[in-house]
Structure formats: C-alpha cells, structure tokens
Design an enzyme around this catalytic site. Sequence first.
Site, PDB file in Angstrom:
ATOM      1  N   GLU A 150      -4.795   2.521  -4.489  1.00  0.00           N
ATOM      2  CA  GLU A 150      -3.276   2.811  -4.450  1.00  0.00           C
ATOM      3  C   GLU A 150      -2.682   1.343  -3.562  1.00  0.00           C
ATOM      4  OE1 GLU A 150      -4.291   4.725  -0.524  1.00  0.00           O
ATOM      5  OE2 GLU A 150      -5.484   4.525  -2.589  1.00  0.00           O
ATOM      6  N   ASN A 198      -2.307  12.989  -3.790  1.00  0.00           N
ATOM      7  CA  ASN A 198      -3.273  13.607  -5.197  1.00  0.00           C
ATOM      8  C   ASN A 198      -4.210  14.871  -4.242  1.00  0.00           C
ATOM      9  OD1 ASN A 198      -3.802  11.484  -6.663  1.00  0.00           O
ATOM     10  ND2 ASN A 198      -4.762  10.008  -5.142  1.00  0.00           N
ATOM     11  N   ASP A 230       0.867  -1.227   0.108  1.00  0.00           N
ATOM     12  CA  ASP A 230      -0.041  -0.091  -0.021  1.00  0.00           C
ATOM     13  C   ASP A 230       0.776   1.322  -0.289  1.00  0.00           C
ATOM     14  OD1 ASP A 230      -2.679   1.457   0.573  1.00  0.00           O
ATOM     15  OD2 ASP A 230      -1.872   2.240   1.794  1.00  0.00           O
TER      16      ASP A 230
END
Length: 300
Positions: free
Chosen positions: A219, A184, A176
């Site tokens: 992700e 973002n 992860d």
Amino acid sequence: MAELPDADETLVSSSPTIEPSSKRVATLVVVRGSDLGRHFPLRRNRVVLGRGDTADVLLQSKQISRAHAAIEGLRLGNEMVYRLSDLASTNHLFVNGQQVEAHLLADGDKIQLGDVLLKFELHDAIDSKFHTEIRNRIRYDELTGLLAYDSFRAALEWELERYASAAKGCAVVMMDLDDFKRCNDTYGHLAGSFVLAGVGEVIRANVRHFDVASRYGGEEFVAYLPETEAREALLAADRLRHVIEEKVFLHQERIIRITISMGISHFPQDGPGLEELIHVADERLYRAKREGKNRVYGGD
C-alpha cells in the site's frame, strides 16, 4: 544565442537524410512525459514535432499542436548545426524555460512542447545503448497503472544524473495508506485491491504530466516531482492527500474511505542520489504516521 544561419543557403543537401561526418547523431530524448525514455535520432534534413499523424516525432499530448515545431539540419563549414523553429503552435515553444520562435540548438538544450519535455543531445554509440536500455526497462504495475518500482528507480536515477535542474531541484514523495490492514480485514482483500487501484488512478489524475509516480510495494507509493522547489512539493503533496481523503470508494455497494500519509525529501539538500532521497522521504513519512497520520511532513 548564436546567429541563426539562412536555411536557404545552408541546407545540407536535397537528400531526405543527413549523413554527418561525425559518428555522433543528433537525438531528442523524452525526459518528461508519457513516452519517458524514448529517443528520436534526427536522421532527416527536416523533422516535424507534433501530435498529428504526419509528424516525424509523434508526441501524444493534447497540449501539443498537430505540427508544433520543426528541426532543420544545417551545415556551417564542416560542422552540422540544428535549427529549431516554432510552427505557429497554440501553446508556443520553449527552450531552457524561455519562449522562442527559432533557436540554434546546443547539446543539452531542453525543449518544451506543451507538457512534454525533450532534451537535445549529440549521441555516440554508448549514449544510444544507454537510452535503449532505459526504454526497455520501463514497466507498469498492472493493478494501479503506475510505474513499476524498478522502472521508477531507473527514471529517477536518470533524472538525478542527467537532467535535474540546478535551480529548483527535484522532490521525492513517499506515500503510505493509513490503516490499510484494517481496510482489508473489514472489507476483504478484493475491496483492498479495489482501493489500491482507485488510489493509483487518483495519483495519476493529480500529478503533472511530467511527474513520475510508482507503486513502491503493498500500500506504499512513491513519486518524484522534477523542477520543483521544496515548498511547491509540500503544497502539491498536501493537495493530493486532501483529494484522497475526500475520495469515496464504492465497492459492492459499500462505501470505503481511506487516508494517506506522506514524507518528502528534496534534491540536492537531502542527498545527492536515489538511496539517500528515498531514505529521508521514508523517515519523514513515518514521522507523519507517528504524529497522527493523514498528513504530509517535509522536514524542518
């Protein structure tokens, strides 16, 4: 190993195809490699395996010679047998982990040519349908180029049920990206997608040819490493973690860096099936997150 028959005396016939009395068909199944799930029925007297255009079983790998090996169908009494021979290949030929020049194949033998692993099987109609369904289910994630998760599940279930090595087992690695939401929020979603695609590329470039990696969702990523001991998996995962940590993602003249946390489970000690292995690896991933991120946790 059984004594190899004399090909000159025991070839089935001069016909280019084999017509066995049994309904079982000798088949090669790609169990590790870019053609994962593909199966090749051996319907001719002699089949050449290699990466050259004239090979009957075409395997796309630079580690495989143009004409790497051949399999001949032979008859001993009322039985069909299949003899595998090395054709003076550069990287040699291996069966069940041992280098061979010639070998009389048995159902279940694992044949390694370069970095591609095949399994020799005698298939009936049910087996053939099973492998066709597996092949048809293989899909890829468009953004990262990794396997889509449903295809990954099918491949891992296949590995665990039919091909997992009793000696080394199989490792599952859950991954992860750390603080991806902040990436973002800071750089925008286009930059985030750029990073995800780049991480997918890094994973593809840093796992072995026969390891299988997937985008788990968002992700998160997941991979399984066949024929791998727990300690080997930990070292491999940490190498990948370090490569991602050092990677510079340049998007619209802005430098973006990212780190990744990982958790590892191992078959068979952490569970007999996919769900148990994913669950244990996921728990260890989040322990790695709690303990500071950018690290790999593989259990006590």
